[in-house]
Design a protein around this motif. Structure first.
Motif, mmCIF file in Angstrom:
data_model
loop_
_atom_site.group_PDB
_atom_site.id
_atom_site.type_symbol
_atom_site.label_atom_id
_atom_site.label_comp_id
_atom_site.label_asym_id
_atom_site.label_seq_id
_atom_site.Cartn_x
_atom_site.Cartn_y
_atom_site.Cartn_z
ATOM 1 N N SER A 75 42.684 40.754 46.416
ATOM 2 C CA SER A 75 42.000 40.310 45.212
ATOM 3 C C SER A 75 41.087 39.147 45.571
ATOM 4 O O SER A 75 41.352 38.388 46.509
ATOM 5 C CB SER A 75 43.029 39.874 44.168
ATOM 6 O OG SER A 75 42.417 39.156 43.131
ATOM 7 N N LEU A 76 40.052 38.972 44.808
ATOM 8 C CA LEU A 76 39.155 37.825 45.006
ATOM 9 C C LEU A 76 39.890 36.510 44.750
ATOM 10 O O LEU A 76 39.466 35.456 45.201
ATOM 11 C CB LEU A 76 37.953 37.923 44.075
ATOM 12 C CG LEU A 76 36.997 39.074 44.336
ATOM 13 C CD1 LEU A 76 35.932 39.119 43.252
ATOM 14 C CD2 LEU A 76 36.355 38.935 45.692
ATOM 15 N N PHE A 77 40.997 36.579 44.043
ATOM 16 C CA PHE A 77 41.733 35.380 43.671
ATOM 17 C C PHE A 77 42.873 35.062 44.620
ATOM 18 O O PHE A 77 43.574 34.075 44.451
ATOM 19 C CB PHE A 77 42.272 35.534 42.247
ATOM 20 C CG PHE A 77 41.182 35.793 41.242
ATOM 21 C CD1 PHE A 77 40.311 34.774 40.852
ATOM 22 C CD2 PHE A 77 40.981 37.051 40.740
ATOM 23 C CE1 PHE A 77 39.295 35.008 39.958
ATOM 24 C CE2 PHE A 77 39.969 37.303 39.839
ATOM 25 C CZ PHE A 77 39.112 36.279 39.439
ATOM 26 N N ASP A 78 43.083 35.897 45.652
ATOM 27 C CA ASP A 78 44.135 35.635 46.636
ATOM 28 C C ASP A 78 43.726 34.483 47.528
ATOM 29 O O ASP A 78 42.556 34.307 47.883
ATOM 30 C CB ASP A 78 44.372 36.877 47.523
ATOM 31 C CG ASP A 78 45.081 37.984 46.773
ATOM 32 O OD1 ASP A 78 45.683 37.718 45.721
ATOM 33 O OD2 ASP A 78 45.007 39.146 47.239
ATOM 34 N N ASP A 79 44.712 33.686 47.922
ATOM 35 C CA ASP A 79 44.461 32.602 48.883
ATOM 36 C C ASP A 79 44.270 33.210 50.254
ATOM 37 O O ASP A 79 44.970 34.122 50.654
ATOM 38 C CB ASP A 79 45.629 31.625 48.927
ATOM 39 C CG ASP A 79 45.743 30.816 47.654
ATOM 40 O OD1 ASP A 79 44.726 30.659 46.964
ATOM 41 O OD2 ASP A 79 46.858 30.360 47.343
ATOM 42 N N ALA A 80 43.327 32.712 50.977
ATOM 43 C CA ALA A 80 43.048 33.236 52.314
ATOM 44 C C ALA A 80 43.922 32.589 53.345
ATOM 45 O O ALA A 80 44.474 31.599 53.252
ATOM 46 C CB ALA A 80 41.589 33.040 52.664
#
Length: 80
Positions: A75-80
């Motif tokens: 997801s775009l909202f996941d922490d990298a």
């Protein structure tokens, strides 16, 4: 809310299409389990092990989706 009852209904429909002459006992023999196991799977009983669900799905050729059960989509909202 669990999705197992609807999965069980789809398995039952597939069993009847693929093996129209099988009752639950005959299908249980194909799966290699007690008669009560496919009955419980078709009812969405949570007490049946996932492996038994997989085997009951494999017999009529429905096992393909199991490989994606625990995939997590990025997801775009996941922490990298």
């Amino acid at each position: 809310m669990t999705q197992l009852p609807s999965l069980g209904q789809r398995l039952r429909a597939a069993r009847k299409r693929r093996f129209p002459g099988d009752d639950l006992h005959a299908f249980a023999v194909r799966v290699g389990v007690a008669r009560s196991t496919p009955q419980k799977v078709e009812q969405g009983d949570l007490s049946v092990a996932l492996g038994k669900h997989h085997e009951a799905a494999r017999i009529p050729g429905l096992e393909g989706g199991f490989e994606h059960l625990f995939e997590v989509e990025e997801s775009l909202f996941d922490d990298a």
